[in-house]
Design a protein around this motif. Structure first.
Motif, PDB file in Angstrom:
ATOM      1  N   LEU A 100       0.667  -1.146   0.059  1.00 48.30           N
ATOM      2  CA  LEU A 100      -0.025   0.162   0.003  1.00 48.30           C
ATOM      3  C   LEU A 100       0.918   1.328   0.037  1.00 48.30           C
ATOM      4  CD1 LEU A 100      -2.822   1.216   0.023  1.00 48.30           C
ATOM      5  CD2 LEU A 100      -2.935   1.002   2.460  1.00 48.30           C
ATOM      6  N   MET A 101       1.927   1.217   0.766  1.00 47.18           N
ATOM      7  CA  MET A 101       3.075   2.314   0.806  1.00 47.18           C
ATOM      8  C   MET A 101       3.509   2.597  -0.586  1.00 47.18           C
ATOM      9  SD  MET A 101       5.064   1.990   4.266  1.00 47.18           S
ATOM     10  CE  MET A 101       4.169   2.164   6.007  1.00 47.18           C
ATOM     11  N   LYS A 102       3.710   1.415  -1.331  1.00 47.28           N
ATOM     12  CA  LYS A 102       4.383   1.610  -2.669  1.00 47.28           C
ATOM     13  C   LYS A 102       3.261   2.244  -3.700  1.00 47.28           C
ATOM     14  CE  LYS A 102       8.025  -1.850  -2.579  1.00 47.28           C
ATOM     15  NZ  LYS A 102       9.223  -1.087  -3.166  1.00 47.28           N
ATOM     16  N   HIS A 103       2.086   1.921  -3.510  1.00 42.44           N
ATOM     17  CA  HIS A 103       1.030   2.342  -4.335  1.00 42.44           C
ATOM     18  C   HIS A 103       1.072   3.873  -4.223  1.00 42.44           C
ATOM     19  CE1 HIS A 103      -3.108   3.015  -5.899  1.00 42.44           C
ATOM     20  NE2 HIS A 103      -3.331   3.470  -4.643  1.00 42.44           N
ATOM     21  N   LEU A 104       1.124   4.195  -2.839  1.00 43.26           N
ATOM     22  CA  LEU A 104       1.117   5.682  -2.654  1.00 43.26           C
ATOM     23  C   LEU A 104       2.241   6.295  -2.994  1.00 43.26           C
ATOM     24  CD1 LEU A 104      -0.399   5.747   1.210  1.00 43.26           C
ATOM     25  CD2 LEU A 104      -1.727   6.601  -1.149  1.00 43.26           C
ATOM     26  N   GLY A 105       3.272   5.684  -3.008  1.00 46.80           N
ATOM     27  CA  GLY A 105       4.593   6.308  -3.586  1.00 46.80           C
ATOM     28  C   GLY A 105       4.621   6.564  -5.127  1.00 46.80           C
ATOM     29  N   GLU A 106       3.746   5.550  -5.932  1.00 48.30           N
ATOM     30  CA  GLU A 106       3.647   5.455  -7.367  1.00 48.30           C
ATOM     31  C   GLU A 106       2.690   6.723  -7.610  1.00 48.30           C
ATOM     32  OE1 GLU A 106       5.133   3.914  -9.891  1.00 48.30           O
ATOM     33  OE2 GLU A 106       6.382   3.062  -8.349  1.00 48.30           O
ATOM     34  N   ARG A 107       1.827   6.840  -6.836  1.00 48.36           N
ATOM     35  CA  ARG A 107       0.959   8.057  -7.070  1.00 48.36           C
ATOM     36  C   ARG A 107       1.775   9.447  -7.081  1.00 48.36           C
ATOM     37  NH1 ARG A 107      -5.059   7.880  -4.405  1.00 48.36           N
ATOM     38  NH2 ARG A 107      -5.127   9.602  -5.637  1.00 48.36           N
ATOM     39  N   LEU A 108       2.630   9.386  -5.983  1.00 46.35           N
ATOM     40  CA  LEU A 108       3.415  10.463  -5.624  1.00 46.35           C
ATOM     41  C   LEU A 108       4.367  10.941  -6.805  1.00 46.35           C
ATOM     42  CD1 LEU A 108       4.308  10.358  -2.145  1.00 46.35           C
ATOM     43  CD2 LEU A 108       3.262  12.280  -2.952  1.00 46.35           C
ATOM     44  N   LYS A 109       4.725   9.946  -7.274  1.00 47.59           N
ATOM     45  CA  LYS A 109       5.831   9.821  -8.452  1.00 47.59           C
ATOM     46  C   LYS A 109       5.196  10.299  -9.981  1.00 47.59           C
ATOM     47  CE  LYS A 109       8.781   6.808  -9.759  1.00 47.59           C
ATOM     48  NZ  LYS A 109       9.403   5.420  -9.868  1.00 47.59           N
ATOM     49  N   THR A 110       3.864   9.865 -10.088  1.00 46.11           N
ATOM     50  CA  THR A 110       3.210  10.389 -11.110  1.00 46.11           C
ATOM     51  C   THR A 110       2.638  11.786 -11.162  1.00 46.11           C
ATOM     52  OG1 THR A 110       2.251   8.048 -11.574  1.00 46.11           O
ATOM     53  CG2 THR A 110       1.151   9.748 -12.638  1.00 46.11           C
ATOM     54  N   MET A 111       2.347  11.971  -9.711  1.00 44.95           N
ATOM     55  CA  MET A 111       1.718  13.477  -9.628  1.00 44.95           C
ATOM     56  C   MET A 111       2.928  14.490  -9.797  1.00 44.95           C
ATOM     57  SD  MET A 111      -0.825  15.856  -9.216  1.00 44.95           S
ATOM     58  CE  MET A 111      -2.216  14.751  -8.898  1.00 44.95           C
ATOM     59  N   THR A 112       4.227  14.033  -9.170  1.00 41.23           N
ATOM     60  CA  THR A 112       5.363  14.892  -9.113  1.00 41.23           C
ATOM     61  C   THR A 112       5.545  15.063 -10.671  1.00 41.23           C
ATOM     62  OG1 THR A 112       6.041  14.230  -7.104  1.00 41.23           O
ATOM     63  CG2 THR A 112       7.774  15.177  -8.734  1.00 41.23           C
ATOM     64  N   ALA A 113       5.755  14.190 -11.693  1.00 41.83           N
ATOM     65  CA  ALA A 113       6.249  14.090 -12.989  1.00 41.83           C
ATOM     66  C   ALA A 113       4.896  15.058 -13.595  1.00 41.83           C
ATOM     67  CB  ALA A 113       6.061  13.041 -13.594  1.00 41.83           C
ATOM     68  N   ASP A 114       3.725  15.120 -13.422  1.00 43.00           N
ATOM     69  CA  ASP A 114       2.853  16.079 -14.031  1.00 43.00           C
ATOM     70  C   ASP A 114       3.024  17.502 -13.619  1.00 43.00           C
ATOM     71  OD1 ASP A 114       1.417  13.849 -15.428  1.00 43.00           O
ATOM     72  OD2 ASP A 114      -0.050  13.834 -13.961  1.00 43.00           O
ATOM     73  N   TYR A 115       3.280  17.460 -12.205  1.00 38.78           N
ATOM     74  CA  TYR A 115       3.524  18.774 -11.706  1.00 38.78           C
ATOM     75  C   TYR A 115       4.738  19.396 -12.171  1.00 38.78           C
ATOM     76  CZ  TYR A 115       4.642  22.350  -8.089  1.00 38.78           C
ATOM     77  OH  TYR A 115       5.066  23.464  -7.509  1.00 38.78           O
ATOM     78  N   ASP A 116       5.820  18.919 -12.312  1.00 41.57           N
ATOM     79  CA  ASP A 116       6.996  19.274 -13.177  1.00 41.57           C
ATOM     80  C   ASP A 116       6.869  19.536 -14.535  1.00 41.57           C
ATOM     81  OD1 ASP A 116       8.421  18.832 -10.694  1.00 41.57           O
ATOM     82  OD2 ASP A 116       9.475  17.079 -11.156  1.00 41.57           O
ATOM     83  N   GLU A 117       6.214  18.876 -15.005  1.00 44.50           N
ATOM     84  CA  GLU A 117       6.081  19.094 -16.410  1.00 44.50           C
ATOM     85  C   GLU A 117       4.994  20.312 -16.683  1.00 44.50           C
ATOM     86  OE1 GLU A 117       4.556  16.071 -19.707  1.00 44.50           O
ATOM     87  OE2 GLU A 117       2.731  16.757 -19.013  1.00 44.50           O
ATOM     88  N   ALA A 118       4.021  20.604 -15.955  1.00 41.79           N
ATOM     89  CA  ALA A 118       3.243  21.657 -16.004  1.00 41.79           C
ATOM     90  C   ALA A 118       3.954  23.010 -15.672  1.00 41.79           C
ATOM     91  CB  ALA A 118       2.001  21.692 -14.934  1.00 41.79           C
ATOM     92  N   LYS A 119       4.867  22.937 -14.637  1.00 34.77           N
ATOM     93  CA  LYS A 119       5.529  23.986 -14.226  1.00 34.77           C
ATOM     94  C   LYS A 119       6.776  24.362 -15.625  1.00 34.77           C
ATOM     95  CE  LYS A 119       7.640  22.593 -10.497  1.00 34.77           C
ATOM     96  NZ  LYS A 119       8.646  22.697  -9.404  1.00 34.77           N
ATOM     97  N   LYS A 120       7.051  23.369 -16.267  1.00 31.67           N
ATOM     98  CA  LYS A 120       8.032  23.668 -17.313  1.00 31.67           C
ATOM     99  C   LYS A 120       7.128  24.510 -18.616  1.00 31.67           C
ATOM    100  CE  LYS A 120      11.574  21.718 -20.456  1.00 31.67           C
ATOM    101  NZ  LYS A 120      10.892  22.524 -21.979  1.00 31.67           N
TER     102      LYS A 120
END
Length: 302
Positions: A100-120
């Motif tokens: 379950l922790m890894k699942h939340l971690g994957e969601r964090l990774k995906t959201m971080t990638a979207d956030y970084d892409e949006a900032k760029k």
């Protein structure tokens, strides 16, 4: 333990955005799709879930309304785990704690990638207004604008009380693998591979980008009961920053994946605290991403 196996037909709603949920789910067979604004104007498809993946967990971890609608794609079999049975679920299936922790971690990774892409994208738009204005929406810009438009309410940053709830339950819990450091000690370095996480129990730790180099930036200061370094443990990521001790006699607890089963037996509240911390981080990141998407939409439509 009263988990429930359920089967849903193609197109059947499993959970609905906005509902108050008291259980979460794991897909056993088939697949399901996660939507914002399902069935109404502004519908956005977020992700397709496959066997083994969890959904609906944040409503249980933080007693928070469902943030999306999940719809069966084809025939989908799931197991429903009531929030009241979470401790029993982990006792019977201790391997599910890290899952379950890894699942939340994957969601964090995906959201971080979207956030970084949006900032760029936003930075590029501001740097070259004419070119961006003269072209049609690229698929990347449209993705972020659609996310912003799909949120029909004003997102609020989690409150200070939410922070206390996320971190406070570590206080007083039994601790093992505790180490004490003096000021200036580097706990971990940016770029290293990390296999553990930490809970700060006393003292102070600073988190830095480019520590000791040109462009050094102090990102945040941690205080007792704060978790840090968790993405290294659950997502096999290199460290994105450097953790530096900023007060003598700072003591931290070191947690490795193999420690979680015993930790749960001795102090289930601490495992709950880590899950709350991850959920809180995801909510903060979603809030920040939403605001960048809002800027992109407003800037493009000037």
């Amino acid at each position: 333990m009263s988990t429930i196996n359920k089967t849903f037909k193609d197109g059947e709603i499993i959970i609905k955005e906005g509902d108050l949920g008291d259980s979460f789910f794991q897909i056993l067979e088939g697949s399901a799709v996660v939507y914002l604004n399902y069935g109404i104007e502004g519908q956005v498809k977020l992700v397709e879930l496959q066997p083994g993946q969890y959904f609906g967990e944040m409503a249980v971890i933080e007693t928070y309304p469902r943030s999306s609608t999940v719809v069966a794609k084809g025939s989908a079999s799931v197991i429903e785990i009531p929030g009241s049975e979470l401790d029993s679920y982990f006792k019977e299936h201790p391997d599910k704690i890290i899952a379950l922790m890894k699942h939340l971690g994957e969601r964090l990774k995906t959201m971080t990638a979207d956030y970084d892409e949006a900032k760029k994208i936003l930075a590029d738009m501001k740097a070259d207004v004419g070119e961006q204005k003269s072209n049609k929406f690229s698929s990347l810009i449209k993705k972020h604008v659609d996310f912003f438009k799909s949120i029909k309410y004003n997102m609020n940053k989690p409150s200070a009380e939410a922070i206390r709830q996320a971190n406070g339950s570590a206080s007083g819990a039994g601790s093992k693998n505790v180490e004490t450091y003096n000021k200036g000690t580097i706990i971990f370095k940016q770029g290293e591979v990390g296999k553990c996480m930490y809970i700060l129990h006393g003292g102070s730790v600073g988190i830095y980008s480019n520590f000791g180099k040109e462009g050094q930036l102090r990102l945040t200061e941690l205080f007792p009961n704060d978790c840090f370094g968790e993405m290294g443990m659950i997502a096999d990521e290199t460290r994105s920053a450097t953790a530096v001790v900023e007060a003598d006699d700072t003591y931290v607890e070191i947690i490795r994946p193999d420690d979680l089963e015993e930790m749960f037996k001795e102090s289930p509240v601490k495992v709950d605290m880590i899950l709350r911390h991850l959920s809180y981080r995801l909510r903060v990141l979603t809030f920040d991403y939403f605001n960048v998407c809002k800027e992109i939409s407003e800037f493009f439509n000037k």
